[in-house]
Motif scaffolding. Structure first.
Motif, PDB file in Angstrom:
ATOM      1  N   ARG A 276     -43.671 -57.307 -36.954  1.00 27.33           N
ATOM      2  CA  ARG A 276     -43.127 -57.102 -35.604  1.00 27.33           C
ATOM      3  C   ARG A 276     -42.325 -55.802 -35.528  1.00 27.33           C
ATOM      4  N   MET A 277     -41.637 -55.465 -36.624  1.00 22.08           N
ATOM      5  CA  MET A 277     -40.898 -54.206 -36.638  1.00 22.08           C
ATOM      6  C   MET A 277     -41.848 -53.019 -36.505  1.00 22.08           C
ATOM      7  N   ALA A 278     -43.023 -53.139 -37.144  1.00 19.54           N
ATOM      8  CA  ALA A 278     -44.027 -52.079 -37.036  1.00 19.54           C
ATOM      9  C   ALA A 278     -44.524 -51.951 -35.602  1.00 19.54           C
ATOM     10  N   GLU A 279     -44.692 -53.078 -34.913  1.00 23.50           N
ATOM     11  CA  GLU A 279     -45.104 -53.032 -33.506  1.00 23.50           C
ATOM     12  C   GLU A 279     -44.019 -52.393 -32.641  1.00 23.50           C
ATOM     13  N   MET A 280     -42.770 -52.711 -32.935  1.00 20.75           N
ATOM     14  CA  MET A 280     -41.662 -52.154 -32.177  1.00 20.75           C
ATOM     15  C   MET A 280     -41.614 -50.627 -32.315  1.00 20.75           C
ATOM     16  N   ARG A 281     -42.030 -50.134 -33.491  1.00 26.37           N
ATOM     17  CA  ARG A 281     -41.973 -48.695 -33.777  1.00 26.37           C
ATOM     18  C   ARG A 281     -43.254 -47.966 -33.368  1.00 26.37           C
ATOM     19  N   ASP A 282     -44.218 -48.664 -32.823  1.00 28.15           N
ATOM     20  CA  ASP A 282     -45.469 -48.036 -32.388  1.00 28.15           C
ATOM     21  C   ASP A 282     -45.207 -47.361 -31.046  1.00 28.15           C
ATOM     22  N   THR A 283     -45.119 -46.040 -31.041  1.00 30.89           N
ATOM     23  CA  THR A 283     -44.619 -45.326 -29.866  1.00 30.89           C
ATOM     24  C   THR A 283     -45.714 -44.586 -29.100  1.00 30.89           C
ATOM     25  N   VAL A 284     -45.376 -44.273 -27.842  1.00 34.24           N
ATOM     26  CA  VAL A 284     -46.206 -43.428 -26.988  1.00 34.24           C
ATOM     27  C   VAL A 284     -45.318 -42.322 -26.428  1.00 34.24           C
ATOM     28  N   PRO A 285     -45.882 -41.182 -26.050  1.00 35.79           N
ATOM     29  CA  PRO A 285     -45.063 -40.092 -25.492  1.00 35.79           C
ATOM     30  C   PRO A 285     -44.394 -40.522 -24.191  1.00 35.79           C
ATOM     31  N   VAL A 286     -43.196 -39.996 -23.941  1.00 40.78           N
ATOM     32  CA  VAL A 286     -42.497 -40.286 -22.692  1.00 40.78           C
ATOM     33  C   VAL A 286     -42.965 -39.313 -21.611  1.00 40.78           C
ATOM     34  N   LEU A 301     -41.386 -50.301 -28.443  1.00 35.37           N
ATOM     35  CA  LEU A 301     -41.104 -51.519 -27.687  1.00 35.37           C
ATOM     36  C   LEU A 301     -39.585 -51.695 -27.642  1.00 35.37           C
ATOM     37  N   GLY A 302     -38.970 -51.032 -26.665  1.00 30.07           N
ATOM     38  CA  GLY A 302     -37.515 -51.094 -26.539  1.00 30.07           C
ATOM     39  C   GLY A 302     -36.768 -50.213 -27.510  1.00 30.07           C
ATOM     40  N   LEU A 303     -37.452 -49.293 -28.150  1.00 30.57           N
ATOM     41  CA  LEU A 303     -36.832 -48.336 -29.068  1.00 30.57           C
ATOM     42  C   LEU A 303     -37.351 -46.936 -28.767  1.00 30.57           C
ATOM     43  N   ASN A 305     -37.850 -43.069 -30.295  1.00 31.50           N
ATOM     44  CA  ASN A 305     -37.919 -42.280 -31.517  1.00 31.50           C
ATOM     45  C   ASN A 305     -37.722 -40.811 -31.160  1.00 31.50           C
ATOM     46  N   ARG A 306     -36.809 -40.159 -31.887  1.00 23.10           N
ATOM     47  CA  ARG A 306     -36.534 -38.745 -31.624  1.00 23.10           C
ATOM     48  C   ARG A 306     -36.493 -37.971 -32.940  1.00 23.10           C
ATOM     49  N   PRO A 307     -36.936 -36.708 -32.922  1.00 20.42           N
ATOM     50  CA  PRO A 307     -36.957 -35.923 -34.155  1.00 20.42           C
ATOM     51  C   PRO A 307     -35.561 -35.472 -34.578  1.00 20.42           C
ATOM     52  N   LEU A 308     -35.376 -35.299 -35.869  1.00 20.80           N
ATOM     53  CA  LEU A 308     -34.160 -34.737 -36.438  1.00 20.80           C
ATOM     54  C   LEU A 308     -34.414 -33.291 -36.835  1.00 20.80           C
ATOM     55  N   THR A 309     -33.400 -32.451 -36.681  1.00 18.79           N
ATOM     56  CA  THR A 309     -33.582 -31.043 -37.028  1.00 18.79           C
ATOM     57  C   THR A 309     -33.773 -30.847 -38.524  1.00 18.79           C
ATOM     58  N   CYS A 310     -33.338 -31.809 -39.335  1.00 24.10           N
ATOM     59  CA  CYS A 310     -33.462 -31.695 -40.784  1.00 24.10           C
ATOM     60  C   CYS A 310     -34.764 -32.308 -41.288  1.00 24.10           C
ATOM     61  N   GLY A 311     -35.624 -32.730 -40.373  1.00 24.41           N
ATOM     62  CA  GLY A 311     -36.876 -33.364 -40.756  1.00 24.41           C
ATOM     63  C   GLY A 311     -36.826 -34.858 -40.535  1.00 24.41           C
ATOM     64  N   GLY A 312     -37.977 -35.437 -40.268  1.00 23.24           N
ATOM     65  CA  GLY A 312     -38.011 -36.864 -39.987  1.00 23.24           C
ATOM     66  C   GLY A 312     -37.564 -37.160 -38.571  1.00 23.24           C
ATOM     67  N   SER A 313     -37.154 -38.396 -38.337  1.00 20.59           N
ATOM     68  CA  SER A 313     -36.772 -38.802 -36.994  1.00 20.59           C
ATOM     69  C   SER A 313     -35.767 -39.938 -37.070  1.00 20.59           C
ATOM     70  N   TYR A 314     -35.262 -40.336 -35.907  1.00 24.87           N
ATOM     71  CA  TYR A 314     -34.331 -41.462 -35.857  1.00 24.87           C
ATOM     72  C   TYR A 314     -34.689 -42.366 -34.688  1.00 24.87           C
ATOM     73  N   TRP A 315     -34.082 -43.565 -34.689  1.00 26.33           N
ATOM     74  CA  TRP A 315     -34.352 -44.577 -33.672  1.00 26.33           C
ATOM     75  C   TRP A 315     -33.095 -44.815 -32.840  1.00 26.33           C
ATOM     76  N   SER A 316     -33.289 -45.076 -31.554  1.00 25.59           N
ATOM     77  CA  SER A 316     -32.132 -45.238 -30.676  1.00 25.59           C
ATOM     78  C   SER A 316     -32.558 -45.900 -29.373  1.00 25.59           C
ATOM     79  N   HIS A 317     -31.580 -46.180 -28.551  1.00 24.59           N
ATOM     80  CA  HIS A 317     -31.813 -46.459 -27.132  1.00 24.59           C
ATOM     81  C   HIS A 317     -30.514 -46.197 -26.402  1.00 24.59           C
TER      82      HIS A 317
END
Length: 377
Positions: A276-286, A301-303, A305-317
């Protein structure tokens, strides 16, 4: 034998954290400099140690400091709570993300091209349902004073949306829909035969120890301590808008510690199965209009995802309501989290954009935790 500048043989070599208290104060002060009345922020590190800073004043025109542990309205951050409950119910087989809305709420989504037989629960969660938003709000101080105690049932909010054609056919686009999350709350109540707020409390708040998160209901004030919330209208007039009744899903009140506790628990695997966590993280462009606020952002799904300047990304709302703007973020495993609450919102897009950019920079600095951020680069 170890020398004074050399650790004992076999000892772990650690470097001091790069993002420290002074950096957090710098970033909160940068926000205050934009005309924001008060700011409080908290970074929870992997060790559980917190960095906390507050700048500005709790009440305009006074010297009262912003409380470090103050209550504030988290607004749309509550969508992540709702999404978590829905995904838990799906895991338990009480509903399916592919259920059509009409299976649970027949005839509620109907009229002007809206059709609950064609919208799935997943599309509501991901803002791909096409449901138009028509939430009540305030464009002038006069509207605030006239309507701040108005209340709305979920049915009334959905009925407002039904006066409009869909923004697009379900599954063919993306648009932020508070209305969709109101419908999700109605579905939770149908599936569990309990108020959705009770499901949030028993499934999330109590297990995670979020003892300072609550719904005020028809109470128009916040528990103490809190900083007041302000809205700067197009006229330039700053109005104290703390006292008002906010529709339930957007009305959750919390603290920076509790918001960090939620994202730490969610991303740390305490609330959802891996699937379910994987489904929550399955994103589409805004949508393009939100790209300015969330550069490079995508929506799960209610989360967010945004990129980090140091690489990778983070989760928020993030969330914004009643003079309070909240940005937050967590690393992929929830080991490092940050929440910043600001007590001024602007009815001016350019000022709003600068506010979000500075708050996003704070989140990025805190989560990247790099030496370049310490130097302000």
């Amino acid at each position: 034998m170890a020398t004074a500048c050399q650790p004992p043989e076999g000892a772990a070599v650690t470097s001091p954290p790069s993002y420290q208290q002074a950096d957090l104060r710098r970033d909160t002060s940068a926000l205050q400099a934009l005309g924001i009345t008060g700011v409080q922020a908290r970074v929870t590190t992997a060790s559980g140690r917190d960095l906390v800073a507050a700048t500005g004043v709790a009440v305009a025109g006074t010297n009262r400091p912003v409380p470090h542990d103050g209550y504030f309205r988290i607004a749309s951050t509550g969508k992540a709570l709702m999404a978590t409950v829905i995904l838990q119910l799906a895991d338990e087989g009480q509903l399916s993300l592919d259920d059509m809305v009409d299976r649970w709420m027949p005839g509620v989504i109907d009229g002007n091209g809206n059709d609950g037989r064609k919208i799935t629960v997943r599309q509501l969660l991901q803002n791909t349902s096409g449901l138009h938003d028509d939430l009540p709000g305030f464009d002038t101080p006069q509207q605030y004073y006239q309507h701040r105690y108005d209340t709305y049932t979920p049915e009334q909010i959905v009925a407002r949306a039904m006066k409009h054609h869909p923004d697009f056919q379900p599954g063919t686009g993306w648009s932020y829909s508070n209305t969709g999350y109101v419908v999700l709350g109605m579905i939770v109540e149908k599936a569990t035969s309990r108020p959705w707020q009770e499901e949030v409390e028993s499934r999330i708040l109590k297990p995670l120890g979020m003892n300072h998160t609550y719904l005020p209901g028809t109470t128009s004030t916040l528990r103490r301590p809190h900083a007041d919330g302000y809205q700067v209208f197009t006229s330039g007039e700053r109005t104290n808008v703390t006292e008002q009744i906010v529709p339930d899903l957007g009305g959750y009140v919390s603290t920076t510690a509790d918001v960090n506790r939620f994202f730490r628990g969610l991303l740390g695997g305490k609330l959802l199965s891996e699937a379910r966590m994987a489904e929550m993280r399955d994103t589409v462009p805004v949508a393009k209009q939100l790209e300015a606020i969330w550069p490079g952002g995508s929506y799960g799904l209610g989360l967010v995802n945004r990129p980090l300047t140091c690489g990778g990304s983070y989760w928020s709302h993030e969330g914004g309501e009643a003079g309070y703007i909240t940005l937050n973020g967590a690393t992929d495993d929830g080991s490092r989290t940050v929440t910043v609450s600001m007590t001024t919102s602007f009815n001016d897009f350019d000022k709003t954009l600068r506010q979000h950019k500075a708050a996003s920079d704070l989140v990025d600095h805190a989560l990247c935790d790099t030496s370049s951020n310490r130097q302000g680069k």
